[in-house]
Design an enzyme around this catalytic site. Structure first.
Site, PDB file in Angstrom:
ATOM      1  N   GLY A   6      36.302   1.028  -8.113  1.00  0.00           N
ATOM      2  CA  GLY A   6      37.366   0.409  -7.646  1.00  0.00           C
ATOM      3  C   GLY A   6      38.467   0.536  -8.957  1.00  0.00           C
ATOM      4  O   GLY A   6      39.764  -0.088  -8.638  1.00  0.00           O
ATOM      5  N   ASP A  25      33.830  12.861 -12.801  1.00  0.00           N
ATOM      6  CA  ASP A  25      34.163  11.498 -12.193  1.00  0.00           C
ATOM      7  C   ASP A  25      32.920  10.606 -12.044  1.00  0.00           C
ATOM      8  O   ASP A  25      32.069  10.835 -11.071  1.00  0.00           O
ATOM      9  CB  ASP A  25      34.881  11.753 -10.644  1.00  0.00           C
ATOM     10  CG  ASP A  25      35.038  10.222 -10.021  1.00  0.00           C
ATOM     11  OD1 ASP A  25      34.961   9.209 -10.691  1.00  0.00           O
ATOM     12  OD2 ASP A  25      35.930  10.486  -8.921  1.00  0.00           O
ATOM     13  N   GLY A  57      39.879   2.830 -10.356  1.00  0.00           N
ATOM     14  CA  GLY A  57      40.806   3.896 -10.487  1.00  0.00           C
ATOM     15  C   GLY A  57      40.634   5.480 -11.013  1.00  0.00           C
ATOM     16  O   GLY A  57      41.359   6.113 -11.350  1.00  0.00           O
ATOM     17  N   LYS A  58      39.220   5.588 -10.987  1.00  0.00           N
ATOM     18  CA  LYS A  58      38.737   6.764 -11.440  1.00  0.00           C
ATOM     19  C   LYS A  58      39.035   8.116 -10.785  1.00  0.00           C
ATOM     20  O   LYS A  58      39.532   8.998 -10.987  1.00  0.00           O
ATOM     21  CB  LYS A  58      37.174   6.935 -11.591  1.00  0.00           C
ATOM     22  CG  LYS A  58      36.420   5.899 -12.582  1.00  0.00           C
ATOM     23  CD  LYS A  58      34.943   5.923 -12.916  1.00  0.00           C
ATOM     24  CE  LYS A  58      34.375   5.711 -11.386  1.00  0.00           C
ATOM     25  NZ  LYS A  58      34.386   4.064 -11.026  1.00  0.00           N
ATOM     26  N   SER A  59      38.885   7.844  -9.389  1.00  0.00           N
ATOM     27  CA  SER A  59      38.914   8.784  -8.440  1.00  0.00           C
ATOM     28  C   SER A  59      40.619   9.072  -8.112  1.00  0.00           C
ATOM     29  O   SER A  59      41.045  10.154  -8.147  1.00  0.00           O
ATOM     30  CB  SER A  59      38.562   8.576  -6.868  1.00  0.00           C
ATOM     31  OG  SER A  59      37.072   8.514  -7.277  1.00  0.00           O
ATOM     32  N   TYR A  60      41.390   7.875  -8.293  1.00  0.00           N
ATOM     33  CA  TYR A  60      42.600   8.014  -7.952  1.00  0.00           C
ATOM     34  C   TYR A  60      43.214   8.870  -9.265  1.00  0.00           C
ATOM     35  O   TYR A  60      44.172   9.775  -8.784  1.00  0.00           O
ATOM     36  CB  TYR A  60      43.388   6.529  -8.170  1.00  0.00           C
ATOM     37  CG  TYR A  60      44.925   6.502  -7.889  1.00  0.00           C
ATOM     38  CD1 TYR A  60      45.449   6.430  -6.640  1.00  0.00           C
ATOM     39  CD2 TYR A  60      45.539   6.681  -9.065  1.00  0.00           C
ATOM     40  CE1 TYR A  60      46.795   6.459  -6.490  1.00  0.00           C
ATOM     41  CE2 TYR A  60      47.139   6.744  -8.771  1.00  0.00           C
ATOM     42  CZ  TYR A  60      47.560   6.545  -7.547  1.00  0.00           C
ATOM     43  OH  TYR A  60      48.898   6.605  -7.102  1.00  0.00           O
ATOM     44  N   GLY A 105      30.230   4.482 -11.092  1.00  0.00           N
ATOM     45  CA  GLY A 105      30.906   3.088 -11.615  1.00  0.00           C
ATOM     46  C   GLY A 105      30.020   2.610 -12.816  1.00  0.00           C
ATOM     47  O   GLY A 105      28.777   2.585 -12.451  1.00  0.00           O
TER      48      GLY A 105
HETATM   49  P1  ADP Z   1      37.044   4.303  -8.459  1.00  0.00           P
HETATM   50  O1  ADP Z   1      37.149   5.941  -8.156  1.00  0.00           O
HETATM   51  O2  ADP Z   1      36.861   3.924  -9.909  1.00  0.00           O
HETATM   52  O3  ADP Z   1      36.111   3.645  -7.654  1.00  0.00           O
HETATM   53  P2  ADP Z   1      39.681   4.511  -6.967  1.00  0.00           P
HETATM   54  O4  ADP Z   1      40.241   5.555  -7.539  1.00  0.00           O
HETATM   55  O5  ADP Z   1      38.921   4.772  -5.681  1.00  0.00           O
HETATM   56  O6  ADP Z   1      38.658   3.834  -7.700  1.00  0.00           O
HETATM   57  O7  ADP Z   1      40.686   3.209  -6.806  1.00  0.00           O
HETATM   58  C1  ADP Z   1      40.499   2.251  -6.089  1.00  0.00           C
HETATM   59  C2  ADP Z   1      41.674   1.714  -5.306  1.00  0.00           C
HETATM   60  O8  ADP Z   1      42.747   1.278  -6.182  1.00  0.00           O
HETATM   61  C3  ADP Z   1      42.290   2.926  -4.519  1.00  0.00           C
HETATM   62  O9  ADP Z   1      42.605   2.311  -3.020  1.00  0.00           O
HETATM   63  C4  ADP Z   1      43.420   3.632  -5.171  1.00  0.00           C
HETATM   64  O10 ADP Z   1      44.324   4.032  -4.503  1.00  0.00           O
HETATM   65  C5  ADP Z   1      43.931   2.291  -6.087  1.00  0.00           C
HETATM   66  N1  ADP Z   1      44.541   2.806  -7.441  1.00  0.00           N
HETATM   67  C6  ADP Z   1      43.822   3.043  -8.308  1.00  0.00           C
HETATM   68  N2  ADP Z   1      44.342   3.324  -9.452  1.00  0.00           N
HETATM   69  C7  ADP Z   1      45.730   3.363  -9.041  1.00  0.00           C
HETATM   70  C8  ADP Z   1      47.030   3.527  -9.514  1.00  0.00           C
HETATM   71  N3  ADP Z   1      46.958   3.926 -10.940  1.00  0.00           N
HETATM   72  N4  ADP Z   1      48.119   3.175  -9.149  1.00  0.00           N
HETATM   73  C9  ADP Z   1      47.918   3.040  -7.730  1.00  0.00           C
HETATM   74  N5  ADP Z   1      46.843   2.781  -7.181  1.00  0.00           N
HETATM   75  C10 ADP Z   1      45.700   2.885  -7.611  1.00  0.00           C
HETATM   76 MG    MG Z   2      35.636   6.894  -7.073  1.00  0.00          MG
END
Ligand code: ADP
Ligand code: MG
Length: 365
Positions: A111, A254, A113-116, A257
């Site tokens: 959560g 990626d 922002g890795k995948s983002y 967690g």
């Molecule tokens: P992870 O892959 O690390 O588990 P995600 O990338 O799925 O986490 O991010 C979790 C949530 O936070 C998503 O809804 C994503 O859209 C939001 N988010 C993450 N990074 C950003 C960012 N840099 N700007 C805006 N929203 C973000």
């Molecule tokens: Mg992810």
């Protein structure tokens, strides 16, 4: 070989709904390449770190009562996907086009922002799709007579098993084998490599892989945040006049967690999953620590690459023939203090790793 350290970037995302609802406070601050984190229970106590790149993506922009766009919070400007690509993605691409291996790893708690950052959501395309777009643009606009071939692979490591996310055959086969070869190092035997000539095609493959990953996770009653996703892009450039071929591997990772694994499911599942998933992530931590110690001049007898699937596949990325970048992602919230501090410490260690990248060229066969 040019000796250079792993480059480390840190990115902090906006509050999510849970954090807003909990009335969270932001405990991260950034000025130029320095980042500091405050202990919410002891606000005098803050720790500072310095990285190669820092991205403040916490505050967005919103309209004020006069209809003007203003930053939601003072102290920062939202670093968007384009600016992250410009620093990190473009460098990876340039290195690959020169014939270097290049690796980009995303590390952080679920959560954060890795995948983002790596893949992106909807119109907010992340590093991987943008890198592919630019790669094919570069290939199309080449002025010389070189011929380029691009191969795309996508896999998942779950419970120390390698799953081919692009495989067309039944998924019930129990994982692919990792083998070692004098020349290639560690590789996944029988992994599908799809020749690609457009970014659209890559995007379709990524969608396919992501769907496979999700259904596989549901099927196994697992959580995809506990698996590692790896994309391998192989670029082969044939310079016919010079009779030289350059080959580069781009690894885009990626990671699972980083949070301490909490129990879920049955005791047996939990044990099996807990140990195995921790194995790849824990071993990655051990490899990074050992390499960091080496740079600090400590005596290191053994780098435990062979202890997990992930570190086998990342051997050249960590201390070897690759130019490597890590992006560590953070929540800004006080409730994530422990995890964020541990991510920053991890990232600080990764910064010390020294690689020795060479241009991979050989006479055309
Ligand atoms: P992870 O892959 O690390 O588990 P995600 O990338 O799925 O986490 O991010 C979790 C949530 O936070 C998503 O809804 C994503 O859209 C939001 N988010 C993450 N990074 C950003 C960012 N840099 N700007 C805006 N929203 C973000
Ligand atoms: Mg992810």
């Amino acid at each position: 070989a040019s000796k250079d350290c792993v480059k480390v970037a840190v990115r902090v995302r906006p509050f999510n709904k849970r954090e807003r609802d909990a009335g969270s406070r932001c405990i991260i601050s950034m000025t130029s390449n320095n980042i500091s984190i405050q202990d919410p229970r002891n606000p005098q106590n803050s720790r500072a770190f310095t990285f190669d790149y820092t991205y403040w993506s916490h505050s967005g922009f919103s309209r004020n009562k006069d209809g003007l766009f203003v930053p939601e919070e003072t102290g920062g400007r939202y670093a968007d996907q384009a600016s992250v690509f410009l620093d990190l993605g473009q460098g990876i691409l340039d290195n690959a086009l020169q014939g270097y291996n290049a690796t980009l790893l995303a590390y952080g708690q679920t959560g954060s922002g890795k995948s983002y950052s790596m893949v992106g959501y909807g119109p907010n395309k992340g590093l991987i799709p943008t890198l592919c777009e630019r790669l094919f643009q570069s290939i199309r606009s080449m002025q010389d007579s070189r011929q380029c071939q691009v191969f795309f692979s996508m896999l998942e490591i779950y419970n120390e098993q390698v799953v081919d996310l692009l495989s067309k055959t039944s998924r019930s086969v129990s994982g692919l084998r990792v083998r070692e070869d004098q020349q290639r190092g560690f590789y996944v035997e029988g992994l599908r490599r799809v020749p690609c000539d457009s970014a659209v095609q890559v995007e379709q493959l990524m969608d396919q892989g992501t769907r496979t990953r999700t259904t596989a996770a549901t099927h196994m009653n697992a959580n995809s945040s506990r698996s590692h996703m790896l994309i391998i892009i192989q670029l082969k450039q044939i310079f016919s006049k010079e009779c030289i071929t350059k080959q580069s591997n781009i690894y885009l990772v990626d990671l699972a967690g980083s949070e301490r694994q909490r129990s879920s499911g049955s005791e047996a599942d939990r044990l099996k999953e807990g140990t195995a998933i921790n194995l790849s992530l824990t071993t990655l931590g051990n490899v990074i620590s050992a390499l960091a110690d080496m740079t600090l001049g400590k005596k290191v007898v053994h780098i435990p690459y062979r202890d997990s699937v992930l570190t086998k596949l990342l051997q050249s990325a960590l201390g070897g023939n690759s130019r490597t970048v890590m992006i560590a992602t953070l929540s800004p919230a006080d409730i994530c203090y422990e995890e964020s501090l541990s991510t920053l410490r991890y990232a600080e260690r990764a910064k010390r790793i020294q690689n020795k990248a060479v241009v991979n060229e050989s006479p055309t066969e």
